[in-house]
Scaffold this motif. Structure first.
Motif, short mmCIF file in Angstrom:
data_model
loop_
_atom_site.label_atom_id
_atom_site.label_comp_id
_atom_site.label_asym_id
_atom_site.label_seq_id
_atom_site.Cartn_x
_atom_site.Cartn_y
_atom_site.Cartn_z
N SER A 210 73.59 -26.44 5.99
CA SER A 210 72.67 -26.75 7.09
C SER A 210 71.28 -26.18 6.84
O SER A 210 70.27 -26.82 7.12
CB SER A 210 73.24 -26.20 8.40
N SER A 211 71.22 -24.98 6.29
CA SER A 211 69.93 -24.37 5.95
C SER A 211 69.19 -25.20 4.91
O SER A 211 67.98 -25.39 5.01
CB SER A 211 70.14 -22.94 5.44
N GLY A 212 69.92 -25.71 3.93
CA GLY A 212 69.30 -26.56 2.91
C GLY A 212 68.69 -27.81 3.52
O GLY A 212 67.60 -28.23 3.14
N VAL A 213 69.39 -28.40 4.48
CA VAL A 213 68.86 -29.57 5.18
C VAL A 213 67.61 -29.20 5.97
O VAL A 213 66.59 -29.86 5.92
CB VAL A 213 69.92 -30.20 6.11
N GLN A 214 67.71 -28.12 6.71
CA GLN A 214 66.64 -27.72 7.65
C GLN A 214 65.40 -27.18 6.95
O GLN A 214 64.29 -27.51 7.32
CB GLN A 214 67.19 -26.66 8.61
N TYR A 215 65.59 -26.32 5.93
CA TYR A 215 64.45 -25.60 5.35
C TYR A 215 64.18 -25.93 3.89
O TYR A 215 63.17 -25.50 3.35
CB TYR A 215 64.68 -24.09 5.47
N GLN B 84 58.59 -17.83 8.24
CA GLN B 84 58.91 -16.98 9.38
C GLN B 84 60.21 -17.41 10.07
O GLN B 84 60.94 -16.58 10.57
CB GLN B 84 57.76 -17.01 10.41
N THR B 85 60.47 -18.71 10.14
CA THR B 85 61.66 -19.16 10.85
C THR B 85 62.81 -19.53 9.93
O THR B 85 63.88 -19.86 10.39
CB THR B 85 61.33 -20.39 11.74
N GLY B 86 62.57 -19.48 8.63
CA GLY B 86 63.62 -19.82 7.68
C GLY B 86 64.75 -18.81 7.70
O GLY B 86 64.67 -17.77 8.36
N PRO B 87 65.80 -19.12 6.97
CA PRO B 87 66.97 -18.24 6.97
C PRO B 87 66.67 -16.89 6.35
O PRO B 87 65.88 -16.77 5.44
CB PRO B 87 67.98 -19.03 6.13
N LYS B 88 67.30 -15.87 6.88
CA LYS B 88 67.11 -14.50 6.42
C LYS B 88 68.32 -14.07 5.58
O LYS B 88 69.44 -14.48 5.84
CB LYS B 88 66.97 -13.55 7.60
N ALA B 89 68.08 -13.22 4.61
CA ALA B 89 69.17 -12.70 3.77
C ALA B 89 70.19 -11.94 4.60
O ALA B 89 71.40 -12.05 4.36
CB ALA B 89 68.60 -11.81 2.66
#
Length: 195
Positions: free
Chosen positions: A27-32, A101-106
């Motif tokens: 989902s992160s790959g799709v979104q960001y 800023q809104t992307g996924p965090k480690a």
């Protein structure tokens, strides 16, 4: 050499198969996009490998002595999965590419691994199979091999999501995709409760 190949095969089988973390990374790959999602990939990999290392160094003995901790981890995992599902379901479908800023965090990936029963099972089973003797060299070697394989495997899910984003393009399609992923996370949580 065959021991290292066996370790790598175990790490690949456990890391590449679908699970809550890989669904979130997709989902992160799709979104960001792929590059911003690598923070999440790194966090998930580092979080898992820390768990694996600590299991090898004796954390499993503490879990056996205090089985209530396992229950706490399970329920915290369910709550975290439901929280992530809620965040995905309420997403507006706008792509956040390039938005650092809104992307996924480690830290999200690391926490998700520590609340992921699949990760606990894989680390206990892996250390039991390859480093049951408790030899520090084997524990560190297995963890190092696992880090490389896990990072590459989870990164494949981020790449797949970035690839899919080309076809989803519109916010309405992204919203539908995010809601489908949210349902998968809810199903994962339900499996933890009833499975």
């Amino acid at each position: 050499m065959s021991l290292y190949l066996s370790m790598a095969a175990f790490a690949l089988a456990a890391s590449i198969t679908p699970g809550p973390v890989n669904i979130l990374v997709l989902s992160s790959g799709v979104q960001y996009g792929f590059r911003p999602s690598l923070r999440l990939v790194f966090g998930a990999t580092a979080g898992f490998c820390l768990m694996l290392l600590l299991i090898g160094l004796g954390l499993h003995e503490m879990l056996e002595a205090f089985p209530q901790l396992t229950t706490v981890i399970q329920w915290a995992g369910v709550a975290f999965l439901l929280f992530m599902a809620w965040k995905l379901a309420k997403s507006n479908g706008e792509l956040g590419k390039g938005d650092a800023q809104t992307g996924p965090k480690a830290i999200t990936g690391a926490v998700m691994q520590w609340l992921n029963p699949k990760a606990w099972l894989a680390s206990i089973a892996g250390m039991g199979a390859y480093a049951a003797s408790g030899a520090p060299t084997l524990i560190w070697e297995f963890t190092a091999i696992y880090f490389v394989i896990c990072f590459a495997s989870v990164a494949c899910w981020a790449y797949a999501g970035a690839f899919l984003s080309r076809f989803l393009g519109e916010p309405s399609r992204i919203r539908a995709f995010n809601r489908a992923i949210a349902v998968l996370l809810i199903a994962s949580a339900a499996y933890l409760v009833f499975g």
